[in-house]
Design an enzyme around this catalytic site. Structure first.
Site, PDB file in Angstrom:
ATOM      1  N   TYR A  78      22.441  25.928  -3.773  1.00 36.58           N
ATOM      2  CA  TYR A  78      23.234  27.090  -4.184  1.00 36.58           C
ATOM      3  C   TYR A  78      22.327  28.107  -4.886  1.00 36.58           C
ATOM      4  CZ  TYR A  78      27.392  29.628  -5.693  1.00 36.58           C
ATOM      5  OH  TYR A  78      28.355  30.597  -5.880  1.00 36.58           O
ATOM      6  N   ASN A 151      38.663  31.075  -7.553  1.00 32.71           N
ATOM      7  CA  ASN A 151      39.224  31.443  -6.246  1.00 32.71           C
ATOM      8  C   ASN A 151      40.289  32.540  -6.289  1.00 32.71           C
ATOM      9  OD1 ASN A 151      37.446  29.753  -4.902  1.00 32.71           O
ATOM     10  ND2 ASN A 151      38.726  27.975  -5.272  1.00 32.71           N
ATOM     11  N   GLY A 267      31.546  33.476   1.911  1.00 33.27           N
ATOM     12  CA  GLY A 267      31.201  32.058   2.024  1.00 33.27           C
ATOM     13  C   GLY A 267      30.636  31.782   3.403  1.00 33.27           C
ATOM     14  N   GLY A 268      30.056  30.591   3.566  1.00 35.78           N
ATOM     15  CA  GLY A 268      29.462  30.232   4.862  1.00 35.78           C
ATOM     16  C   GLY A 268      29.706  28.776   5.173  1.00 35.78           C
ATOM     17  N   MET A 269      31.008  28.389   5.241  1.00 30.40           N
ATOM     18  CA  MET A 269      31.351  26.975   5.367  1.00 30.40           C
ATOM     19  C   MET A 269      30.763  26.310   6.621  1.00 30.40           C
ATOM     20  SD  MET A 269      32.904  26.135   2.622  1.00 30.40           S
ATOM     21  CE  MET A 269      33.275  24.457   3.045  1.00 30.40           C
TER      22      MET A 269
HETATM   23  N1  LIG Z   1      31.522  34.550  -3.036  1.00 32.14           N
HETATM   24  C1  LIG Z   1      32.286  34.090  -4.019  1.00 32.14           C
HETATM   25  O1  LIG Z   1      32.336  34.607  -5.123  1.00 32.14           O
HETATM   26  C2  LIG Z   1      33.128  32.892  -3.754  1.00 32.14           C
HETATM   27  C3  LIG Z   1      34.141  32.526  -4.640  1.00 32.14           C
HETATM   28  C4  LIG Z   1      34.957  31.431  -4.323  1.00 32.14           C
HETATM   29  C5  LIG Z   1      34.710  30.723  -3.165  1.00 32.14           C
HETATM   30  N2  LIG Z   1      33.679  31.096  -2.359  1.00 32.14           N
HETATM   31  C6  LIG Z   1      33.409  30.419  -1.094  1.00 32.14           C
HETATM   32  O2  LIG Z   1      34.587  30.459  -0.350  1.00 32.14           O
HETATM   33  C7  LIG Z   1      34.626  29.346   0.530  1.00 32.14           C
HETATM   34  C8  LIG Z   1      35.965  28.639   0.342  1.00 32.14           C
HETATM   35  O3  LIG Z   1      36.005  28.090  -0.965  1.00 32.14           O
HETATM   36  P1  LIG Z   1      37.323  27.347  -1.457  1.00 32.14           P
HETATM   37  O4  LIG Z   1      37.078  26.739  -2.770  1.00 32.14           O
HETATM   38  O5  LIG Z   1      38.439  28.285  -1.295  1.00 32.14           O
HETATM   39  O6  LIG Z   1      37.397  26.222  -0.314  1.00 32.14           O
HETATM   40  P2  LIG Z   1      38.281  24.918  -0.238  1.00 32.14           P
HETATM   41  O7  LIG Z   1      39.602  25.151  -0.810  1.00 32.14           O
HETATM   42  O8  LIG Z   1      37.467  23.789  -0.746  1.00 32.14           O
HETATM   43  O9  LIG Z   1      38.462  24.752   1.339  1.00 32.14           O
HETATM   44  C9  LIG Z   1      37.354  24.636   2.187  1.00 32.14           C
HETATM   45  C10 LIG Z   1      37.612  25.508   3.407  1.00 32.14           C
HETATM   46  O10 LIG Z   1      36.473  25.485   4.249  1.00 32.14           O
HETATM   47  C11 LIG Z   1      36.880  25.124   5.578  1.00 32.14           C
HETATM   48  N3  LIG Z   1      35.776  24.400   6.197  1.00 32.14           N
HETATM   49  C12 LIG Z   1      35.228  23.246   5.785  1.00 32.14           C
HETATM   50  N4  LIG Z   1      34.204  22.922   6.596  1.00 32.14           N
HETATM   51  C13 LIG Z   1      34.147  23.889   7.548  1.00 32.14           C
HETATM   52  C14 LIG Z   1      33.300  24.103   8.672  1.00 32.14           C
HETATM   53  N5  LIG Z   1      32.322  23.266   8.984  1.00 32.14           N
HETATM   54  N6  LIG Z   1      33.538  25.191   9.436  1.00 32.14           N
HETATM   55  C15 LIG Z   1      34.525  26.040   9.133  1.00 32.14           C
HETATM   56  N7  LIG Z   1      35.349  25.901   8.078  1.00 32.14           N
HETATM   57  C16 LIG Z   1      35.156  24.824   7.296  1.00 32.14           C
HETATM   58  C17 LIG Z   1      38.102  24.289   5.384  1.00 32.14           C
HETATM   59  O11 LIG Z   1      38.875  24.324   6.556  1.00 32.14           O
HETATM   60  P3  LIG Z   1      39.350  22.999   7.321  1.00 32.14           P
HETATM   61  O12 LIG Z   1      40.693  22.655   6.743  1.00 32.14           O
HETATM   62  O13 LIG Z   1      39.416  23.487   8.725  1.00 32.14           O
HETATM   63  O14 LIG Z   1      38.337  21.935   7.101  1.00 32.14           O
HETATM   64  C18 LIG Z   1      38.787  25.036   4.246  1.00 32.14           C
HETATM   65  O15 LIG Z   1      39.456  26.163   4.740  1.00 32.14           O
HETATM   66  C19 LIG Z   1      33.422  28.497   0.194  1.00 32.14           C
HETATM   67  O16 LIG Z   1      32.370  28.830   1.068  1.00 32.14           O
HETATM   68  C20 LIG Z   1      33.085  28.948  -1.222  1.00 32.14           C
HETATM   69  O17 LIG Z   1      31.745  28.714  -1.562  1.00 32.14           O
HETATM   70  C21 LIG Z   1      32.908  32.160  -2.631  1.00 32.14           C
END
Ligand SMILES: NC(=O)c1ccc[n+]([C@@H]2O[C@H](COP(=O)([O-])OP(=O)(O)OC[C@H]3O[C@@H](n4cnc5c(N)ncnc54)[C@H](OP(=O)(O)O)[C@@H]3O)[C@@H](O)[C@H]2O)c1
Length: 374
Positions: A78, A151, A267-269
């Site tokens: 990270y 979030n 994000g880049g899941m």
């Molecule tokens: N830039 C920022 O300030 C910021 C702030 C908050 C979060 N984020 C980012 O936002 C993203 C989501 O965070 P969150 O906490 O909301 O997530 P979360 O609730 O933990 O959920 C994870 C999400 O990622 C999907 N996912 C998992 N593996 C995947 C893959 N290989 N390909 C495509 N989708 C996949 C899941 O979908 P499935 O149900 O299909 O597995 C689910 O929608 C993360 O990348 C996080 O780092 C960024």
């Protein structure tokens, strides 16, 4: 002279030890090397002195989620790399249990969240300077308070800062069932903005679509639906899009953007580089940009942050913004939670709760919130 001073200090220390200072025993999840969180994290304990510096505050943590960024931080991939060894976790809610003599704005019983990222929230007790804490309303349910700072605030900022949306305008997002995605849906619905929500195809897609619809999603489609060009053609076009997946999911999402729209990547899941068609840049003039909550927080005043938190809390208190689906897990059972938080298609965010009484409260809160928000 220096030697005498040292003797004096060591004499004082002996006295202090003899007086047996009261302590809080804090348990925490610490990693000494980067790697798989299920393997490198250890549950350790330390004694925290109850003799507080005047500006310090002692808190008892209640609950803290496992976010993708926390996993990536422990993995060492990270953008934030706390020095090793370090305690995991970046957000969570704590209750104030004691304050130093010089602390005026925070009192025992207040609920607080960390003011800074990656401070190590996967712990039971902590003693920190007062400026490291932000006060939040004590009556916010634990499940909401523990997942407030990252979030929902990300969703709130992206919806407000990248387009000037009017009622009826459309927003499109991938990863729509993520915690951010669920907050985007609810905050958008609260403002009468429509959402097109892309999820990954799965056997239970109807259940996920129904859950997102219950939050206010206007349309829910899967990545497999992009093979049905007429269905995609018929969707209204969005003024702004949010991408947390990367790879081909980006070129899919761009198909639903109107010309001149902004695509915000946060994000880049998929861990894949974004695929952006050249035509989207030349003929649709799509604007690509990014958003990072941590950067936003570091660039704005404390007043601006408080204003944002107040706005998000107000939507929560109005019953229009519930937390994501959560799976509470006791801190001691962290290994399974770490594993589960890295699996795809889970549908629930793992929430570490610090003891049995908090566990029961979180379960109750979640039931109450469900009733209040549906
Ligand atoms: N830039 C920022 O300030 C910021 C702030 C908050 C979060 N984020 C980012 O936002 C993203 C989501 O965070 P969150 O906490 O909301 O997530 P979360 O609730 O933990 O959920 C994870 C999400 O990622 C999907 N996912 C998992 N593996 C995947 C893959 N290989 N390909 C495509 N989708 C996949 C899941 O979908 P499935 O149900 O299909 O597995 C689910 O929608 C993360 O990348 C996080 O780092 C960024």
């Amino acid at each position: 002279m220096w030697f005498n001073k040292c003797r004096l200090i060591s004499g004082t220390c002996r006295n202090v030890i003899r007086r047996s200072v009261s302590t809080w025993e804090s348990s925490f999840l610490r990693y000494a090397e980067h790697g798989d969180p299920a393997k490198v994290l250890r549950l350790e304990t330390e004694q925290l002195s109850q003799n507080l510096f005047p500006s310090h505050v002692a808190v008892k943590f209640l609950a803290s989620p496992i976010n993708p960024a926390d996993i990536n931080t422990v993995q060492g991939v990270y953008a934030i790399k706390p020095p090793l060894p370090s305690v995991g976790g970046s957000e969570g809610v704590a209750e104030v249990i004691a304050v130093g003599a010089g602390v005026a704005d925070i009192k025992v019983g207040d609920r607080v969240i960390p003011a800074n990222p990656a401070t190590g929230t996967w712990r039971t007790y902590s003693v920190v300077p007062q400026e490291n804490l932000l006060k939040i309303p004590a009556d916010l349910p634990i499940a909401q308070a523990a997942t407030l700072a990252v979030n929902p605030c990300t969703a709130y900022r992206m919806l407000h800062d990248f387009a000037s949306l009017r009622p009826g305008d459309v927003v499109v997002q991938n990863g729509a069932n993520s915690a951010v995605g669920q907050a985007v849906i609810q905050i958008a619905a609260h403002n009468k903005w429509k959402t097109i929500n892309i999820i990954r195809d799965r056997p239970n897609k109807a259940d996920v679509a129904q859950q997102l619809a219950s939050l206010g999603a206007t349309y829910v489609i899967t990545d497999a639906d992009f093979k049905r060009s007429q269905l995609i053609e018929d969707l209204p076009k969005a003024r702004v899009g949010f991408n947390c997946v990367g790879g081909k999911a980006v070129s899919d999402l761009i198909k639903i953007l109107e010309p001149g729209a902004t695509l915000v990547t946060y994000g880049g899941m998929s861990k894949q580089p974004m695929i952006v068609p050249t035509t989207a840049m030349i003929f649709k003039d799509i604007i690509l940009c990014g958003f990072w909550m941590t950067r936003y927080n570091s660039e704005v005043s404390l007043e601006a942050r408080s204003e944002m938190l107040d706005s998000v809390v107000a939507i929560m208190k109005a019953g229009k913004l519930q937390p994501p689906l959560l799976e509470p897990v006791l801190l001691k059972d962290f290994r399974g939670a770490m594993e589960r938080s890295q699996e795809g298609f889970v549908g629930r965010k793992q929430l570490l709760v610090m003891d049995d009484s908090v566990f029961s409260q979180v379960k109750k809160d979640m039931g109450d919130l469900q009733d209040r928000c549906t």
